[in-house]
Design a protein around this motif. Structure first.
Motif, PDB file in Angstrom:
ATOM      1  N   PHE A 246       7.546  -3.983 -10.440  1.00 18.33           N
ATOM      2  CA  PHE A 246       7.060  -2.608 -10.396  1.00 18.33           C
ATOM      3  C   PHE A 246       8.086  -1.673  -9.773  1.00 18.33           C
ATOM      4  CE2 PHE A 246       4.447   0.611  -7.983  1.00 18.33           C
ATOM      5  CZ  PHE A 246       4.016   1.336  -9.099  1.00 18.33           C
ATOM      6  N   ASP A 247       8.329  -0.561 -10.436  1.00 18.30           N
ATOM      7  CA  ASP A 247       9.302   0.425  -9.960  1.00 18.30           C
ATOM      8  C   ASP A 247       8.618   1.349  -8.967  1.00 18.30           C
ATOM      9  OD1 ASP A 247      11.563   1.952  -9.657  1.00 18.30           O
ATOM     10  OD2 ASP A 247      11.239   3.132 -11.473  1.00 18.30           O
ATOM     11  N   TRP A 248       8.453   0.828  -7.738  1.00 16.21           N
ATOM     12  CA  TRP A 248       7.762   1.611  -6.714  1.00 16.21           C
ATOM     13  C   TRP A 248       8.585   2.836  -6.348  1.00 16.21           C
ATOM     14  CZ3 TRP A 248      10.088   2.212  -1.884  1.00 16.21           C
ATOM     15  CH2 TRP A 248      11.143   1.325  -1.589  1.00 16.21           C
ATOM     16  N   GLN A 249       7.894   3.839  -5.898  1.00 14.24           N
ATOM     17  CA  GLN A 249       8.542   5.114  -5.622  1.00 14.24           C
ATOM     18  C   GLN A 249       8.756   5.329  -4.133  1.00 14.24           C
ATOM     19  OE1 GLN A 249       9.606   7.212  -8.216  1.00 14.24           O
ATOM     20  NE2 GLN A 249       9.022   5.354  -9.347  1.00 14.24           N
ATOM     21  N   MET A 250       9.910   5.892  -3.791  1.00 14.62           N
ATOM     22  CA  MET A 250      10.128   6.346  -2.422  1.00 14.62           C
ATOM     23  C   MET A 250       9.135   7.462  -2.128  1.00 14.62           C
ATOM     24  SD  MET A 250      12.907   4.860  -0.972  1.00 14.62           S
ATOM     25  CE  MET A 250      13.829   6.049   0.035  1.00 14.62           C
ATOM     26  N   PRO A 251       8.819   7.694  -0.871  1.00 10.29           N
ATOM     27  CA  PRO A 251       7.934   8.829  -0.569  1.00 10.29           C
ATOM     28  C   PRO A 251       8.565  10.125  -1.050  1.00 10.29           C
ATOM     29  CG  PRO A 251       9.030   8.038   1.416  1.00 10.29           C
ATOM     30  CD  PRO A 251       9.306   7.032   0.349  1.00 10.29           C
ATOM     31  N   GLY A 252       7.715  11.062  -1.457  1.00  6.40           N
ATOM     32  CA  GLY A 252       8.240  12.359  -1.908  1.00  6.40           C
ATOM     33  C   GLY A 252       9.070  13.010  -0.829  1.00  6.40           C
ATOM     34  N   GLU A 253       8.635  12.835   0.399  1.00  6.85           N
ATOM     35  CA  GLU A 253       9.404  13.266   1.560  1.00  6.85           C
ATOM     36  C   GLU A 253       9.041  12.356   2.724  1.00  6.85           C
ATOM     37  OE1 GLU A 253       8.037  16.911   3.593  1.00  6.85           O
ATOM     38  OE2 GLU A 253       6.913  17.310   1.752  1.00  6.85           O
ATOM     39  N   GLU A 254       9.927  12.251   3.698  1.00  5.69           N
ATOM     40  CA  GLU A 254       9.717  11.306   4.787  1.00  5.69           C
ATOM     41  C   GLU A 254       8.563  11.697   5.697  1.00  5.69           C
ATOM     42  OE1 GLU A 254      13.397  13.073   7.502  1.00  5.69           O
ATOM     43  OE2 GLU A 254      13.689  11.316   6.239  1.00  5.69           O
TER      44      GLU A 254
ATOM     45  N   VAL B  92       0.834  -1.214   0.000  1.00  2.00           N
ATOM     46  CA  VAL B  92       0.000   0.000   0.000  1.00  2.00           C
ATOM     47  C   VAL B  92       0.864   1.257   0.000  1.00  2.00           C
ATOM     48  CG1 VAL B  92      -1.685   1.349   1.312  1.00  2.00           C
ATOM     49  CG2 VAL B  92      -2.050  -1.108   0.962  1.00  2.00           C
ATOM     50  N   PRO B  93       1.819   1.414   0.936  1.00  2.30           N
ATOM     51  CA  PRO B  93       2.659   2.622   0.881  1.00  2.30           C
ATOM     52  C   PRO B  93       3.607   2.648  -0.314  1.00  2.30           C
ATOM     53  CG  PRO B  93       3.336   1.200   2.707  1.00  2.30           C
ATOM     54  CD  PRO B  93       2.050   0.648   2.186  1.00  2.30           C
ATOM     55  N   MET B  94       3.941   1.480  -0.891  1.00  2.00           N
ATOM     56  CA  MET B  94       4.754   1.469  -2.111  1.00  2.00           C
ATOM     57  C   MET B  94       4.024   2.140  -3.267  1.00  2.00           C
ATOM     58  SD  MET B  94       6.644  -2.254  -2.245  1.00  2.00           S
ATOM     59  CE  MET B  94       8.119  -2.595  -1.279  1.00  2.00           C
ATOM     60  N   ALA B  95       2.694   2.163  -3.199  1.00  2.00           N
ATOM     61  CA  ALA B  95       1.891   2.861  -4.207  1.00  2.00           C
ATOM     62  C   ALA B  95       1.711   4.330  -3.854  1.00  2.00           C
ATOM     63  CB  ALA B  95       0.527   2.187  -4.337  1.00  2.00           C
ATOM     64  N   GLY B  96       2.278   4.740  -2.712  1.00  2.00           N
ATOM     65  CA  GLY B  96       2.125   6.115  -2.252  1.00  2.00           C
ATOM     66  C   GLY B  96       0.899   6.329  -1.399  1.00  2.00           C
ATOM     67  N   ALA B  97       0.112   5.269  -1.211  1.00  2.00           N
ATOM     68  CA  ALA B  97      -1.147   5.382  -0.472  1.00  2.00           C
ATOM     69  C   ALA B  97      -0.918   5.225   1.030  1.00  2.00           C
ATOM     70  CB  ALA B  97      -2.142   4.341  -0.985  1.00  2.00           C
ATOM     71  N   VAL B  98      -2.002   5.388   1.788  1.00  2.00           N
ATOM     72  CA  VAL B  98      -1.957   5.332   3.253  1.00  2.00           C
ATOM     73  C   VAL B  98      -2.770   4.132   3.716  1.00  2.00           C
ATOM     74  CG1 VAL B  98      -2.496   6.566   5.383  1.00  2.00           C
ATOM     75  CG2 VAL B  98      -1.735   7.838   3.365  1.00  2.00           C
ATOM     76  N   LEU B  99      -2.185   3.325   4.600  1.00  2.00           N
ATOM     77  CA  LEU B  99      -2.828   2.104   5.073  1.00  2.00           C
ATOM     78  C   LEU B  99      -3.641   2.373   6.335  1.00  2.00           C
ATOM     79  CD1 LEU B  99      -3.089  -1.040   4.848  1.00  2.00           C
ATOM     80  CD2 LEU B  99      -1.139  -1.158   6.429  1.00  2.00           C
TER      81      LEU B  99
END
Length: 544
Positions: A178-186, A88-95
């Motif tokens: 899948f090339d998951w994205q790091m969070p834009g910021e921590e 879920v967070p690998m997609a940028g979403a919130v669990l």
């Protein structure tokens, strides 16, 4: 501006936002064939665990789920729950991990308040989720999880599928590379956890990637997780994201041993068969282990660390745990501090103390976690630290990177919680000369039953809905099994009648079963001259 402020800027080479997601990718790279997850007959390697998490992230992304979207899950301690914590967070979403013991009304509130776009539900909980979805305003994508290792002799049964898609079918839509994205910021949100507080109105506690990452390192230190840890999932992962242990284990490529239901034989079998080194839970889990039937127990030659974060264990339980091969590690924290943020760091010299003196030391909540910047007992009015004399009572306060971002959509509550630059726990305690804190009372009238928080006001509101009730007040009563249970004092309206059984049955129609009073006493409820209920008097009336 000094010399260290010139030409030494952050860039992609020297700065990356902290996130616990990096722990899993590293473990999969270094130990791809090591067993990451054990669940019944299933054995899943770190290579598979990482690939499936990426599949989930990819599938969610393809369905338009991205940064800031909420994905709600109502799952037991199963492989799907571990995959959700990463995918879920690998997609940028919130669990959002929903407490599996909640009633439909509260679940619907959480779905609406969080604006959930996706709901994943274990079929064990499909009935209550279906009822919640009927009440909710949101219309999320509903995904069923059908656990292939659901035992035939289970204490609960599977419900009907209620979704438009099954978990494995969703993952099949995704790309394992899948090339998951790091969070834009921590500071980006990673998860959402609801806590009832004292008003009965759930508040959404928001965690960020930085705090979750740091909790991983802190858990390793506080729990003494050296070597290759094997972790048994007795603590619900919906509770403060399992104290962040779903993300912690990958730091040392440890093994998750899933456990759907906390039962003595299953726990002893897992410890003996899989070499479990660590587990967490409320005192009820310790009591379950200590009081197990001899036929359910198994011998094991190693010491198992048991992390507990509720009321301090009684001396008899500590002795029983030692005899059974467990070392108890006493922790303390709140949902707002990512779970435990305080540890009773045991000192070798305390081993020389007699039983009562050791128990007195064990009763202390302790000192701050390595990832917590500061911990203090303070006068809530002056915001000054109270004397470290073990007697002066103040409010326990926290400051640091493992304190929540705040309460979702509730700026007033966030501002109050962070008043004066500290997080106000609402718990009252003292500070001893050696710096160890010890709780003395809870400013919030929260009842901790089996590790779950119960708002006394929420229970009182349910009682007030009965036509015969004039006054209701709920306090905690000690219970050998659950630690604490709700005890209600009730005054009836003149000329009206009601029995204890009738009122408890009424509460069960309004509340989750575990929140309902275990005892109701009909008595005049003590009040001040202004009509305020004197709960401290009621606590004395419990007879403890």
């Amino acid at each position: 501006m000094g010399i260290y402020d010139e030409h030494l800027d952050r860039n992609a080479a020297n700065y990356q936002p902290l996130t616990p997601l990096s722990h899993l990718s590293r473990a999969a790279q270094i130990h791809p064939e090591r067993i990451a997850i054990v669940h019944g007959s299933l054995r899943r390697s770190y290579r598979e665990f990482y690939a499936r998490s990426r599949r989930l992230a990819s599938a969610l992304s393809r369905r338009g789920i991205g940064r800031g979207d909420t994905v709600a899950v109502m799952l037991s301690n199963t492989p799907a729950m571990l995959e959700a914590h990463h995918g879920v967070p690998m997609a940028g979403a919130v669990l959002l991990s929903i407490n599996t013991r909640l009633d439909a009304e509260i679940i619907a509130f959480q779905l609406d308040h969080s604006e959930a776009k996706v709901v994943v539900v274990d079929r064990e909980f499909s009935a209550v989720m279906a009822a919640a979805l009927e009440k909710a305003r949101v219309s999320p994508l509903v995904v069923d999880y059908d656990d292939p290792d659901f035992p035939e002799d289970a204490p609960a049964k599977k419900g009907d599928a209620i979704g438009s898609l099954e978990w494995e079918a969703l993952l099949a839509e995704g790309d394992p590379e899948f090339d998951w994205q790091m969070p834009g910021e921590e500071w980006d949100a990673i998860s959402l956890n609801y806590t009832s507080g004292t008003t009965g109105n759930p508040k959404g506690v928001v965690y960020h990637h930085r705090g979750a990452a740091l909790m991983g390192y802190a858990n390793i230190v506080a729990a003494g997780m050296t070597g290759h840890p094997v972790y048994l999932w007795t603590l619900p992962m919906f509770h403060c994201n399992g104290w962040c242990f779903p993300w912690t284990l990958a730091l040392q490529a440890g093994t998750h041993v899933c456990l759907r239901w906390v039962r003595p034989k299953a726990m002893y079998d897992a410890i003996a068969d899989h070499g479990v080194t660590h587990l967490c839970g409320a005192p009820i889990v310790m009591a379950t282990l200590v009081n197990a039937e001899e036929s359910d127990k198994r011998d094991f030659s190693h010491i198992v660390t048991f992390n507990t974060a509720a009321a301090p264990p009684p001396q008899s339980v500590l002795a029983g745990m030692r005899e059974a091969g467990f070392a108890v590690n006493h922790l303390y924290g709140l949902t707002e501090t990512y779970g435990p943020a305080v540890v009773n760091a045991w000192k070798a010299e305390w081993d020389e103390l007699d039983g009562p003196a050791q128990a007195a030391r064990k009763a202390r909540q302790g000192v701050r976690y390595p990832a917590l910047e500061d911990l203090a007992v303070m006068d809530a009015e002056t915001m000054q630290r109270v004397p470290a004399d073990g007697e002066t009572i103040g409010e326990v306060m926290f400051r640091g990177n493992i304190v929540m971002r705040g309460y979702l959509k509730n700026p007033e509550a966030s501002a109050e919680a962070f008043r004066g630059g500290w997080f106000h726990s609402g718990d009252l305690g003292v500070c001893h000369e050696d710096g160890y804190i010890e709780l003395k009372d809870r400013a919030k009238d929260i009842i901790i039953s089996g590790g779950e928080n119960i708002s006394s006001i929420e229970v009182e509101n349910a009682l007030y809905q009965h036509p015969a009730v004039q006054t209701a007040a709920v306090v905690a009563r000690h219970d050998e099994k659950w630690g604490e249970v709700p005890l209600a004092f009730v005054e009836l309206k003149p000329g009206r009648k009601a029995t204890e059984e009738e009122l408890i049955a009424h509460c069960r129609e309004k509340l989750a079963r575990f929140k309902c009073p275990k005892e109701i006493r009909f008595a005049e409820v003590p009040k001040t001259s202004t009509g305020k209920i004197q709960k401290y008097v009621l606590r004395k009336m419990t007879g403890e």
